[in-house]
Each structure stands twice: as C-alpha cells, then as structure tokens.
Design a protein around this motif. Structure first.
Motif, PDB file in Angstrom:
ATOM      1  N   THR A  43       0.846  -1.196   0.000  1.00  0.00           N
ATOM      2  CA  THR A  43       0.000   0.000   0.000  1.00  0.00           C
ATOM      3  C   THR A  43       0.876   1.239   0.000  1.00  0.00           C
ATOM      4  OG1 THR A  43      -1.455  -1.265   1.426  1.00  0.00           O
ATOM      5  CG2 THR A  43      -1.987   1.046   1.122  1.00  0.00           C
ATOM      6  N   PHE A  44       1.897   1.179   0.854  1.00  0.00           N
ATOM      7  CA  PHE A  44       2.801   2.317   0.970  1.00  0.00           C
ATOM      8  C   PHE A  44       3.533   2.574  -0.346  1.00  0.00           C
ATOM      9  CE2 PHE A  44       7.056   3.957   2.090  1.00  0.00           C
ATOM     10  CZ  PHE A  44       6.652   5.203   2.508  1.00  0.00           C
ATOM     11  N   GLY A  46       2.667   1.661  -3.363  1.00  0.00           N
ATOM     12  CA  GLY A  46       1.711   2.136  -4.362  1.00  0.00           C
ATOM     13  C   GLY A  46       1.488   3.635  -4.238  1.00  0.00           C
ATOM     14  N   GLY A  47       1.253   4.089  -3.007  1.00  0.00           N
ATOM     15  CA  GLY A  47       1.030   5.515  -2.802  1.00  0.00           C
ATOM     16  C   GLY A  47       2.286   6.319  -3.049  1.00  0.00           C
ATOM     17  N   LEU A  48       3.424   5.772  -2.615  1.00  0.00           N
ATOM     18  CA  LEU A  48       4.698   6.480  -2.750  1.00  0.00           C
ATOM     19  C   LEU A  48       5.004   6.778  -4.207  1.00  0.00           C
ATOM     20  CD1 LEU A  48       7.174   7.507  -1.211  1.00  0.00           C
ATOM     21  CD2 LEU A  48       8.261   5.318  -1.660  1.00  0.00           C
ATOM     22  N   ALA A 268      -6.611  10.386   1.855  1.00  0.00           N
ATOM     23  CA  ALA A 268      -5.579   9.767   1.025  1.00  0.00           C
ATOM     24  C   ALA A 268      -4.372   9.413   1.873  1.00  0.00           C
ATOM     25  CB  ALA A 268      -5.185  10.718  -0.104  1.00  0.00           C
ATOM     26  N   MET A 269      -4.002  10.328   2.766  1.00  0.00           N
ATOM     27  CA  MET A 269      -2.821  10.044   3.591  1.00  0.00           C
ATOM     28  C   MET A 269      -3.076   8.909   4.572  1.00  0.00           C
ATOM     29  SD  MET A 269      -0.642  13.375   4.415  1.00  0.00           S
ATOM     30  CE  MET A 269      -2.076  14.324   4.762  1.00  0.00           C
ATOM     31  N   ARG A 270      -4.285   8.869   5.100  1.00  0.00           N
ATOM     32  CA  ARG A 270      -4.592   7.805   6.057  1.00  0.00           C
ATOM     33  C   ARG A 270      -4.556   6.440   5.376  1.00  0.00           C
ATOM     34  NH1 ARG A 270      -9.011  11.236   7.647  1.00  0.00           N
ATOM     35  NH2 ARG A 270     -10.442   9.665   6.877  1.00  0.00           N
ATOM     36  N   ILE A 271      -5.042   6.382   4.155  1.00  0.00           N
ATOM     37  CA  ILE A 271      -5.010   5.091   3.456  1.00  0.00           C
ATOM     38  C   ILE A 271      -3.584   4.737   3.066  1.00  0.00           C
ATOM     39  CG2 ILE A 271      -5.681   3.913   1.334  1.00  0.00           C
ATOM     40  CD1 ILE A 271      -8.316   5.320   1.482  1.00  0.00           C
ATOM     41  N   TRP A 272      -2.890   5.718   2.552  1.00  0.00           N
ATOM     42  CA  TRP A 272      -1.534   5.486   2.083  1.00  0.00           C
ATOM     43  C   TRP A 272      -0.646   4.947   3.205  1.00  0.00           C
ATOM     44  CZ3 TRP A 272       2.486   9.919   1.600  1.00  0.00           C
ATOM     45  CH2 TRP A 272       3.672   9.416   1.082  1.00  0.00           C
ATOM     46  N   LEU A 273      -0.753   5.550   4.392  1.00  0.00           N
ATOM     47  CA  LEU A 273       0.108   5.144   5.496  1.00  0.00           C
ATOM     48  C   LEU A 273      -0.557   4.100   6.390  1.00  0.00           C
ATOM     49  CD1 LEU A 273       1.480   8.666   6.397  1.00  0.00           C
ATOM     50  CD2 LEU A 273       2.544   6.919   4.993  1.00  0.00           C
ATOM     51  N   SER A 274      -1.640   3.486   5.886  1.00  0.00           N
ATOM     52  CA  SER A 274      -2.352   2.453   6.647  1.00  0.00           C
ATOM     53  C   SER A 274      -2.743   2.934   8.034  1.00  0.00           C
ATOM     54  CB  SER A 274      -1.515   1.172   6.771  1.00  0.00           C
ATOM     55  OG  SER A 274      -1.375   0.592   5.515  1.00  0.00           O
ATOM     56  N   LEU A 275      -3.173   4.187   8.121  1.00  0.00           N
ATOM     57  CA  LEU A 275      -3.620   4.699   9.409  1.00  0.00           C
ATOM     58  C   LEU A 275      -5.106   4.462   9.609  1.00  0.00           C
ATOM     59  CD1 LEU A 275      -1.676   8.048   9.259  1.00  0.00           C
ATOM     60  CD2 LEU A 275      -1.325   6.260  10.942  1.00  0.00           C
TER      61      LEU A 275
ATOM     62  N   SER C  33       0.720   0.088  11.824  1.00  0.00           N
ATOM     63  CA  SER C  33       0.990   0.914  10.653  1.00  0.00           C
ATOM     64  C   SER C  33       2.335   1.600  10.801  1.00  0.00           C
ATOM     65  CB  SER C  33      -0.116   1.925  10.487  1.00  0.00           C
ATOM     66  OG  SER C  33      -0.321   2.555  11.722  1.00  0.00           O
ATOM     67  N   ILE C 129     -10.737   7.797  -3.631  1.00  0.00           N
ATOM     68  CA  ILE C 129     -10.792   8.287  -2.250  1.00  0.00           C
ATOM     69  C   ILE C 129     -12.232   8.536  -1.802  1.00  0.00           C
ATOM     70  CG2 ILE C 129     -10.059  10.152  -0.731  1.00  0.00           C
ATOM     71  CD1 ILE C 129      -7.770   8.546  -1.642  1.00  0.00           C
ATOM     72  N   VAL C 275      -7.236   8.429  15.607  1.00  0.00           N
ATOM     73  CA  VAL C 275      -6.603   8.793  14.341  1.00  0.00           C
ATOM     74  C   VAL C 275      -7.541   9.662  13.520  1.00  0.00           C
ATOM     75  CG1 VAL C 275      -5.938   7.882  12.111  1.00  0.00           C
ATOM     76  CG2 VAL C 275      -5.065   6.834  14.172  1.00  0.00           C
TER      77      VAL C 275
ATOM     78  N   MET D  99      -5.435  -3.618  -1.491  1.00  0.00           N
ATOM     79  CA  MET D  99      -4.764  -2.562  -0.747  1.00  0.00           C
ATOM     80  C   MET D  99      -3.734  -1.854  -1.628  1.00  0.00           C
ATOM     81  SD  MET D  99      -6.263  -2.350   2.101  1.00  0.00           S
ATOM     82  CE  MET D  99      -5.237  -1.134   2.912  1.00  0.00           C
ATOM     83  N   THR D 100      -3.080  -2.617  -2.531  1.00  0.00           N
ATOM     84  CA  THR D 100      -2.142  -1.957  -3.429  1.00  0.00           C
ATOM     85  C   THR D 100      -2.874  -0.945  -4.303  1.00  0.00           C
ATOM     86  OG1 THR D 100      -0.986  -4.040  -3.482  1.00  0.00           O
ATOM     87  CG2 THR D 100      -0.296  -2.382  -5.067  1.00  0.00           C
ATOM     88  N   GLY D 103      -3.733   2.006  -2.312  1.00  0.00           N
ATOM     89  CA  GLY D 103      -2.536   2.827  -2.133  1.00  0.00           C
ATOM     90  C   GLY D 103      -2.282   3.688  -3.351  1.00  0.00           C
ATOM     91  N   LEU D 104      -2.431   3.092  -4.529  1.00  0.00           N
ATOM     92  CA  LEU D 104      -2.214   3.854  -5.756  1.00  0.00           C
ATOM     93  C   LEU D 104      -3.206   5.011  -5.845  1.00  0.00           C
ATOM     94  CD1 LEU D 104      -1.498   1.008  -8.309  1.00  0.00           C
ATOM     95  CD2 LEU D 104       0.044   2.853  -7.706  1.00  0.00           C
ATOM     96  N   ALA D 106      -4.683   6.434  -3.441  1.00  0.00           N
ATOM     97  CA  ALA D 106      -4.357   7.408  -2.400  1.00  0.00           C
ATOM     98  C   ALA D 106      -3.234   8.320  -2.871  1.00  0.00           C
ATOM     99  CB  ALA D 106      -3.958   6.694  -1.125  1.00  0.00           C
ATOM    100  N   GLY D 107      -2.246   7.732  -3.523  1.00  0.00           N
ATOM    101  CA  GLY D 107      -1.127   8.533  -4.014  1.00  0.00           C
ATOM    102  C   GLY D 107      -1.577   9.594  -5.003  1.00  0.00           C
TER     103      GLY D 107
END
Lengths: 285, 288, 327, 223
Positions: A43-44, A46-48, A268-275, C33, C129, C275, D99-100, D103-104, D106-107
C-alpha cells in the motif's frame, strides 16, 4: 528483453505465470504477520509512487520527473494502464454477482424469477451480437454476416444489424427515458419540499423560484418593463439569477470545495500510510 | 360546518397524489407541442450575433453545418438545426452538413434539413444546393486535413456518391479567407466544438455554435474572445432565433411548454404553501 | 420478521453522551501501521531529489511555476499528518455535533423495528478516495445492522469496488462472530451504466420496501431518481456527497443530508477513533491556514488597488500569480 | 404512426415501447417496469462487458501482449487475485491487490488536490475595493461601488461557509457562531440557485422524449 517473439515469448509467459503463482504459494505459507506487513508495504509503495511522481520536479525541457535515472512520468503511464487493465479484469466479478443473484432467483423459483430469465436473455443476446460484430477485427476469422455487422457505407447512418437494433432501439432509449424521469421527480420534489417550514426552507424556495423564472420567457415577462440598459437593469429577473450564480453560488461552491479537498487529502494520507486501521479489513489479513 | 369544509381543502391541496402531479406535467408540456402554441420571447445578444453573422456572409461561398447531435439531445439541438437551415435557405446560402459526433447523426440531420426545406416551401435541391456528407471519424489528423484540403478528407457523401459528382461541392477546396467555405456552425450535444476551436479558429473562418443548455456557460469566454460569432443555448436559443428570423417553429412551442411547466411548478409550490398556511390557521382557530 | 429483534432493543440513542468513550472494539484490533518510518523515507527521498538534483531546481522560473504549488500541498499535508500522529499517541479530540450523522443510528434502528431491509448506495465512483470514504461509512452502518440482525443491501456501480465491498462486509460479519449470516447477494454490483443502475435501484427499493436508504459517494443526475424512489416507499433517507451540485436535490428529497466536508468528518464522528478525530483537527488547522493565506492575499491586493500599484510593488502582484500559474 | 415493419420503424417501435415501460413506474412499480428494468440491466451488463474489452482490455492488454510484451500477463495474475474473495483460505491475496490499488489511488490524492484547488486559491485574491473608470477617464462611482460590493459579498460568503465547516471545536464563541450560521444561510441560497437552474435542463429531457413518442412514433406533433 521486454519484447519477445515465438518460442521465447511463450516461455516468458509460462515462466511469468508460474513464477507469480510460486511466489504466491510461498507467501501462502507465511504467517499472518508477514502477509500483513507485506500488504502495508505494498500500500505504501503504491502511494509512494504517485507521491514521488507528483513531488519530484520535472525537467523543464522534457517535462518528465526523473528519480535516479528513472522517468517516473513514463512509468506513471504504464502503471496507469496496468491499473486500468487489472480493473478491467474484475468486470467478470460484477457479472458473477449478477449471475449469482439472478441464477439463484431462477433456480429457487423465487417470486419474480421470470424477470431474471429476461435478464439472462438480454445479457446473452447482447453479448453474443456485440462480440460477434467485432470478432473479426480483434481475432481474425470469418466476417460476421451483414445482419450482424452491416458495413455497407450507404447505410452508414443506420447499419441494419441486430446490435444496432438493440443499442439504438433499446439501450439508448432506456437510458434517455430513465434520465428524463428526472423531469417528473424534480416537480414532485419541488412541490413537496418547497414549503416554508423554516427560514432556511423559505430561502431555498425563494431563490429556486427566482432562478427558475429567470430562465423562461414567462418569467422574464415579469420584469420586462425594466429597461435592459439602464441603472436598474440589474433588477431584471435574468440578471438577478445570473448575479446569484456568480456572487453567491460560486463562492459557496469554492468554500465547500476547499473543505472537501482537504478532507480527501487527509483520507488519502490515512489510506496510504495504513492509518485507517480497522476501517475496511478489521482483524486479520 | 365551515371548519369541516376547510379541513379537507387544506388536505387536498397539501397532499395532491404524485400521479396527478405527474399527469399534470405530462399534459401541460405536451399541449403546446401538439397545439403549436407560442409565447412572446425576449431575444438575448448571442443568437442575435449569430443571425447578424449569417446575414453578412458572402453569397458565393459554402456554409458547413457540423451536425453532431443524436436522439439524446434531440429536443435541444434539432430545433436549432432546423431554424438555422431555414435562415440559410432564406439567404440562398448553399450548405453542407457533416457529422463527427455520432454515427447516426447524419440521418437525424437529414430529417431536420428536409423538414426545414419543406417549411420554407422553396425548391432546394439535394446535390445542387445542399449536401449531407455523412459521418466521419474525427481523429486529429482528419480534422487537420479537413480544414486544409476538404476533398482529401471528404471523398463521398453519406450515400456513397463521390464528392466530385456533386455540383454543390465542386471547387470547394478549403476554409480560410481565400477558401470556398465561409463559415462552420457546430450543432452539438457533445464536446465536438473543442476540435473546431483548435483547428478552424486559426483560419479566421466564422464559427457558430448551437449547444445544449448545460454546456453553454463554458462557452461564454469564447464568445468574448471572438472565437465564436454567435451562440444558441439549448431550446431557448432556438426559440430566440426563430423569433429573430420570424419563423415560428418547434423551439418556440417547446419554450411555451417550458414556460407552462415552470408556471405549473410555481402553482404547485404555492398550493403546497397555501395548505401549510391553512393548516396553521386551522390549528390556531381550534386552540382558541 | 420482528422475531429477529434483540430483546433489549430500544437502541442507539444518538446523543454524544451515551456513546461509550474511545474507539469501539472493532477498531482496536487493527493493523499496525508504519507512519514514522514512512515519513522518514519520504522526506529522505525528497530531500535527496532536491539537494542532489539538477540545476533547474534552483532557477527562479522553476520556483514560480512549480515549487509554490508543491509547497502548498506539502505544507497542508504535513499539518494534517502531524495532527493525526499526535492524536494517535492518545487523547481523543472533540468533534462537534453533525445532525445528519446522528440520524444514521436512527435510520438503522427504524429498519430494525420495522423488520425491513436497508439499502446503501455507494454512488457512481470506482475505487477512489471519495468512494472509499463512502465504503467506510457503509461499513459502519453494516456493523450496526449486524448487531441488530438487520439486512443491509449494498449496491455499487464498479466491479472492482464490488470486490472490495464484498470482502469488507464479509469481514465485518466475521469480526462480529456471525460469518454464517453473511449473504453474498446483499452486496451487489448492479450495472456499470448510470441509468441502468438508477433503474435497478428504483426497482430494488420498491420491491424490498426498504425502511431506510443511505446514499453516500459520488452522485450525478441520478441522485434525485434514487432519492425520490426512496421517498415514495417511505424510507428514511440519509445522503451525503462531495458532488456539491447534487446536494440541493438530496436536501429536497431526503430526511438528512450531509453537506460538504461533513462527508469526510463522518467516520471520525461515528467511531471517535483517535486517528480520525486527529485527522479532523488537522483538516481544521489546514483550513485555517488556507483561510489565512487567502485573507492575506486579499489584503495585499486591496492595498495595491488603493495605492494604485506602483512598479516597486510588482512582486506583490506576482504573489497571486504564483497560485494561479502553478503547474 | 410509424410502421414497425422496416428497420428504422422497428428501432422506433422498440424505443417507444421501452420508453412507455419505464414511464409506467411513475404510476407504480409494476410487472412491465420490472421486465423493462431487467432487460435494461441485461443489456447494460453486456454493453459493459463489451466496452471493457473493446476500450480497455483489447487495446491496452491484448494488443500489447500479442506484440510480444509478455510482462503484461502479470496483470492477469493480479486481476485473478481479486477472484480469491470467494475462497476462505486464499482471500488474503485479494486483500494484497486491493490494498495496493487503494494505495495507488491514495497517491493520486496529492495531484488531485493540487489540480482542483490550487488555481482557486489564487483566484480568491480579489481586491475588496475596485476602481472602475469611465470611457472619459474619470472614476465610475456607481460601477466601482457595485463591483466592490460584489467582491466583498463573494469573499464574505466564502469565509462564512468555510467557518461553518470547522469541526474540531465547539463553536461557542459568538462571532464564530454568527459567521457559521450566516454560512449556512448562504449555502441555502446557493442550493436554491442550483436547484432552480437545473429545472429547465431536466424538462428539456422530457420534451425530448415527448418528441420521440409523439413525433417520431405516432405523428401527433406536426413538424
């Protein structure tokens, strides 16, 4: 290396699939903890990817963001396409869902099961003719007969085939009709909702009425006695509606938009960082 | 006695069955269309600009109509098409219709044009005075070549007749000041105008637009910048244009339908609020 | 039908006071996390790119068109993230009352009393999102409904989202200890075509005679079709969408409407998870920052207009350009 | 009435019947509507399948693969992982790919915020005082006052509405509460405006249907 032909191509395909399956099989043996960490890491990553693609400054000449010699901009195109394709493969899941529900209806003879039969009939007929029509273009083979795919230019406006019959005759009209039902619903909603129960409702109603009247000749007739180029021209109903739209509607939309934008950014940030833990898949991976 | 009578009234006008509401809307919108009623209209500047532009066109050049609407936006675009063609015929301007937006647009365009000819009662002959060039897939290269070299991009009309056998197309080479086409009017329910802005605006050819009401607000900047020489906004635009050239048609009656429907909603809202007030009075009377 | 009601049902008093403090059970057992190391990685990568990057990073032109925009987004994100991470370490934040959201409990309770199902429409979005937030709200409703044994029919327009929703709802049933109650037919992909979806929803609401109808996600023209259909069957309706143009129709036809970024505050309000409420604090701070920037911009421009914008103050004029020309 | 025994006629007849069938729901939900709804659903699903292949999978996947880009086969594996939601043991695979993908998307949120709102921030920098000049060079007092008022109204509206959407503190402070409640009223004005300006577009759709039924199908409306 990325483009192969003939035997090598087949070998690469088989190898890639086998490798992926093997990898998944090995992972299957791993503990929950490992799978969980892997999911979070993916997940990280992918977002990164998109994060960097956005934040790394692009070269002013090529307009490509480059990180350690990698063109992220070009990679983004591939990643985007791959996402699209993977999403495309899930369409059958949707079809399964429908087939499951309607298949059960038919099998268990639930009330209304005959409608489910109609669903299957329409689905099959449309699928067969739509794919038959273009089959030759995609995979070669014999051309579809004229009544399936009429390519005579003289008929260009209305090819006389079954697909067109279904699409132009049914799909398009069903779409347009469902859309136009809004005309009825907007009337009944206005009748029911626009009552002066509170100050807010009154404001809503009055403004909606002014705007409605500002659009039609009958409404414009109300204020037509005001000269259209004098100092009072702003009081004409159509100018008034325009003014409400630009001076109040626009800033309201913008202000709401800012909040929404920040909300989406936070999400978006919460999902990206799995928060967002526990929101979607609570307990275990 | 009086109280008993008043209570049902409040109930009746406050809770009209939705089916009655729907039936009312149906009839009130249909009646002007069938009866061809008309209401006076107020003409706004954008349609006037379009009419003035067409009035100033040279007689010896061809006008292109890019007809890109299909059944979905028929109610808004068809009256625009009909009234514009009527104006062209009155000015004895020859025209060609071409579609890039939807595959079945040529057929709808043809029907609209034939209707306009019928209404004008002028012998306006296919091939001699006008032509329907059919549907073309408007890729970027096609648009470019269409603007530069019309015969390159358009080889035959919608029935497959080669263009060089069609009298009205003879000698028509290109757009621009030294070209043989003086104007293009896009009548559209989709984003086809963007392509014309890109490729046709630079040639200096006049560009007119008839679009749906939803699309219109985005087009005003182009009107300001002069890229558009006139704009028809949905049904209303068609009706105003009918008013300008003095030819009552579908747009005018449809706008009458719109007006009546709007009035109908207004009356319904008043009835709803009246019932609220009556109910309130009733409650106050009882409390005393 | 009503025999599925739990005995003690007089539920869900939607006031803040009766709600237990802290997160509900299901959020405690979450995934670990990686925020801190993630932030470090990101910052290192960015710093590396900036300091060892090519020369054009340091030209004025680049700062004009590129850096302002990135800086704004980065600072706003950082403000939000810092608030989230602080909240995670403890303490729960205040969330003001959002009337439409208290209605969620009421709507679920009503369906339970009437013994009729609930429909939840996720709108026209795919796996983005906005729709993920809708799904988060949907899962809250599903978890509530599981507790009371009420059916929730979740409908989507996107097959990928369907897969995620199906899996998440299944998981919610498992987490509640009732995996056997999960009915696969209650998570449905209806159609990927806007008005086919609308027609199916209309039919569904009529046939199931739903007691409550939720609409969260991206909605376009079909919003009023769904809302009127729900109204006709007499369902309690709660709707929320970031598509602001559709809000008026929801306001006219629904019982409760979530407006603007109440939509994103919903999960924080419903779960009170640190959170999420931390994130809300961050969003508020970011909003204040934005407001401050705008007010500053306004005053500068106003002063400039009053003194007739001399050449020496050209840079002030450029400030607004920094935002509008950002690429 | 149009004859149903030509191709064009058949298309019109099918369309007319479909239109009437869907409109019947306005009276109440009934077997005819239900039938049309299911036909619609079947056709739409088939169209979805066809369009997915035609616009996504064929050009970006199949063609690439046939051209020898073997790595695209991996997307099939990833897509296949979604299907493990039906298996209890393998379901973790579906979560991996889900989840991937999340993540995408989200990015993409950062660029999304930037693209939509950046320019709007700059566009909000409007002066509270506007000077408008007449053609002769003097100051147009009336016009300036009006334009200034418009700008002030614009900005005040924006500030009020933004204040309404503060969540993390009780809005106890009186000025803040007043501002927020003004924001609510202003929003109601905007919503009324949005509602009112949509009515005509929706009625146009219905007039379009009426023309189809009463002009193309039964020729009641003379053209």
């Amino acid at each position: 290396m990325w483009t192969l032909t003939g035997f090598k191509f087949i070998l690469a395909i088989v190898g890639a699939v086998a490798g992926a399956v093997l990898l998944l099989a090995i992972l299957h043996q791993a503990s929950h903890q490992v799978k969980r960490t892997l999911t979070i890491a993916l997940t990280f990553i992918g977002g990164l990817f998109y994060f960097l693609e956005f934040f790394i400054p692009p070269d002013p000449k090529t307009e490509e963001a480059v990180l350690f010699g990698w063109s992220l901009t070009q990679a983004a195109e591939v990643v985007g396409n791959a996402t699209l394709v993977i999403g495309g493969f899930t369409f059958l899941l949707g079809v399964f869902s429908l087939v499951h529900i309607h298949g059960n209806n038919v099998r268990r003879r639930r009330p209304g099961w005959s409608y489910s039969l109609a669903f299957f009939a329409a689905f099959l007929v449309m699928t067969v003719f739509a794919f038959w029509k273009d089959w030759q273009t995609w995979f070669g083979g014999p051309a579809a007969p004229a009544w399936v795919n009429d390519q005579n230019l003289a008929h260009a406006a209305m090819p006389q085939d079954v697909y067109t019959l279904l699409f132009e005759g049914l799909v398009r009209n069903l779409d347009a009709t469902m859309f136009s039902i809004l005309a009825f619903y907007i009337v009944s909603a206005a009748y029911r909702a626009f009552r002066i129960r509170s100050g807010e409702a009154a404001v809503l109603m009055v403004v909606a009425l002014v705007l409605m009247m500002g659009q039609v000749p009958l409404g414009m007739a109300l204020t037509n006695w005001i000269p259209s180029d004098g100092p009072w021209s702003g009081l004409r109903i159509e100018s008034l509606s325009q003014y409400v739209l630009t001076a109040i509607n626009a800033p309201v939309q913008r202000a709401i938009g800012f909040g929404l934008g920040l909300g989406a950014l936070a999400m978006a940030m919460r999902i990206w960082l799995s928060l967002e833990r526990g929101t979607y898949f609570g307990q275990e991976v | 006695m009086r109280g008993q009578r008043r209570l049902p009234l409040e109930q009746i006008i406050g809770r009209i069955d939705r089916r009655l509401v729907y039936a009312g809307l149906f009839l009130i919108t249909l009646a002007p269309l069938v009866g061809r009623w008309a209401l006076p209209l107020y003409v706004t500047p954008p349609p006037k600009m379009l009419a003035d532009t067409i009035n100033a066109l040279p007689q010896d050049k061809l006008v292109f109509i890019s007809s890109n609407w299909d059944a979905g936006t028929q109610a808004e675009n068809r009256p625009q098409m009909t009234v514009l063609v009527r104006h062209l015929i009155r000015r004895r301007l020859k025209f060609a219709s071409i579609s890039i937006g939807a595959p079945n647009a040529p057929q709808l365009a043809n029907a609209a044009i034939e209707q306009a000819i019928q209404l004008e009662k002028v012998p306006w002959v296919y091939g001699q005075d006008w032509v329907n060039l059919g549907y073309k897939l408007a890729t970027e290269p096609w648009l470019r070549s269409f603007v530069r070299q019309i015969p390159e991009a358009v080889k035959e009309d919608w029935k497959g007749t080669p263009v060089d056998q069609i009298p009205v197309m003879r000698g028509v080479q290109k757009f621009g000041p030294d070209g043989q086409a003086s104007m293009l009017i896009d009548i559209t329910g989709s984003a086809t105008i963007d392509g014309w802005y890109r490729y046709l605006s630079p040639t200096g050819v006049k560009l007119g637009l008839g679009c749906t009401a939803v699309m219109a607000p985005e087009q005003y900047p182009f009107l300001d910048s002069g890229q558009l020489s006139g704009l028809l906004t949905g049904m209303k635009g068609a009706a105003e244009y009918e008013q300008i050239i003095g030819a009552q048609g579908f747009g005018t009656t449809a706008m009458a339908g719109q007006s009546f429907a709007h009035l109908y909603i207004l009356i319904l809202i008043i009835l709803g609020n009246l019932s609220l007030v009556l109910g309130w009075l009733e409650r106050r009377r009882r409390r005393r | 039908m009503s025999d599925r009601l739990p005995d003690s049902h007089r539920p869900l008093v939607p006031s803040d006071r009766t709600r237990p403090a802290g997160p509900p059970d299901y959020v405690r057992v979450g995934m670990p996390s990686p925020p801190w190391w993630a932030v470090v990685i990101v910052l290192l990568l960015l710093a590396g790119a900036f300091f060892f990057g090519p020369h054009y990073y340091r030209t004025a032109d680049y700062w004009k068109t590129f850096a302002t925009g990135r800086t704004v987004v980065f600072v706003l994100s950082l403000v939000i993230l810092v608030a989230i991470l602080r909240a995670r370490r403890g303490g729960r934040a205040f969330v003001r009352r959002i009337p439409g959201l208290t209605a969620i409990d009421e709507a679920v309770g009503r369906a339970t009393e009437m013994g009729r199902p609930i429909t939840f429409s996720l709108g026209l979005g795919g796996l983005d999102i906005i729709t993920l937030q809708a799904l988060a709200i949907a899962l809250h409703v599903v978890r509530l409904a599981i507790r009371f044994g009420t059916r929730v029919i979740l409908t989507t327009i996107d097959p990928t989202l369907y897969a995620v929703a199906d899996e998440a709802v299944h998981e919610a049933y498992t987490a509640a200890g009732r995996p056997e109650s999960f009915n696969r037919d209650d998570v449905r992909f209806l159609s990927d075509r806007q008005f086919a979806y609308a027609s199916a929803m209309v039919g569904l609401m009529h046939r199931e005679q739903v007691a409550s109808n939720f609409m969260f996600g991206q909605f376009f023209a079909e919003s009023l079709i769904l809302a009127e259909a729900g109204n006709q069957v007499g369902a309690i309706q709660v709707a929320g969408t970031p598509t602001t143009t559709q809000i008026p129709f929801f306001v006219a036809a629904c019982d409760y409407t979530i407006i603007g970024d109440e939509y994103y505050a919903a999960t924080a309000y419903l779960t009170r998870e640190p959170v999420l409420s931390g994130s809300l604090v961050g969003q508020d701070r970011a909003k204040m920052l934005l407001l401050a920037v705008i007010l500053l911009g306004i005053s500068l421009v106003t002063v400039l207009t009053l003194i007739g914008s001399p050449q020496s103050l050209q840079w002030v004029k450029d400030l607004a350009g920094l935002f509008t020309n950002a690429k | 009435m149009t004859s149903p025994f030509s191709f064009g006629g058949a298309v019109i007849w099918l369309g007319a019947l479909a239109t009437l069938a869907l409109y019947s729901v306005l009276y109440r939900e009934n077997p005819i509507y239900r039938f049309a709804e299911h036909i619609f659903l079947g056709l739409a699903t088939a169209m979805g399948l066809y369009m997915t292949w035609k616009t996504v999978l064929y050009p970006t996947w199949y063609k690439e693969l046939v051209a020898g880009h073997w790595a695209w086969i991996l997307t099939l594996v990833a897509g296949g992982m979604y299907y493990t939601i039906y298996s209890k043991r393998l379901v973790w695979m579906s979560r991996l790919v889900m989840m991937t993908m999340m993540g995408l998307s989200a990015g993409l949120g950062f660029r999304g915020f930037f693209g939509t709102y950046m320019k709007q921030i700059g566009a909000s920098f409007k002066p509270l005082v506007v000077m408008q000049h007449t053609a002769a060079g003097g100051v147009d007092v009336g016009g300036s006052v009006f334009a200034s008022f418009t700008n002030i109204l614009f900005l005040a509206t924006m500030v009020c509405v933004m204040t309404y959407f503060f969540f993390s503190f009780e809005q106890k402070n009186r000025p803040i509460r007043r501002t927020a409640s003004a924001g609510r009223w202003l929003m109601m004005i905007a919503f009324g405006a949005m509602f009112g300006s949509t009515v005509m577009a929706r009625l146009s759709l219905f007039i379009g249907r009426l023309t189809f039924l009463f002009q193309d199908w039964i020729h009641l409306i003379r053209s």
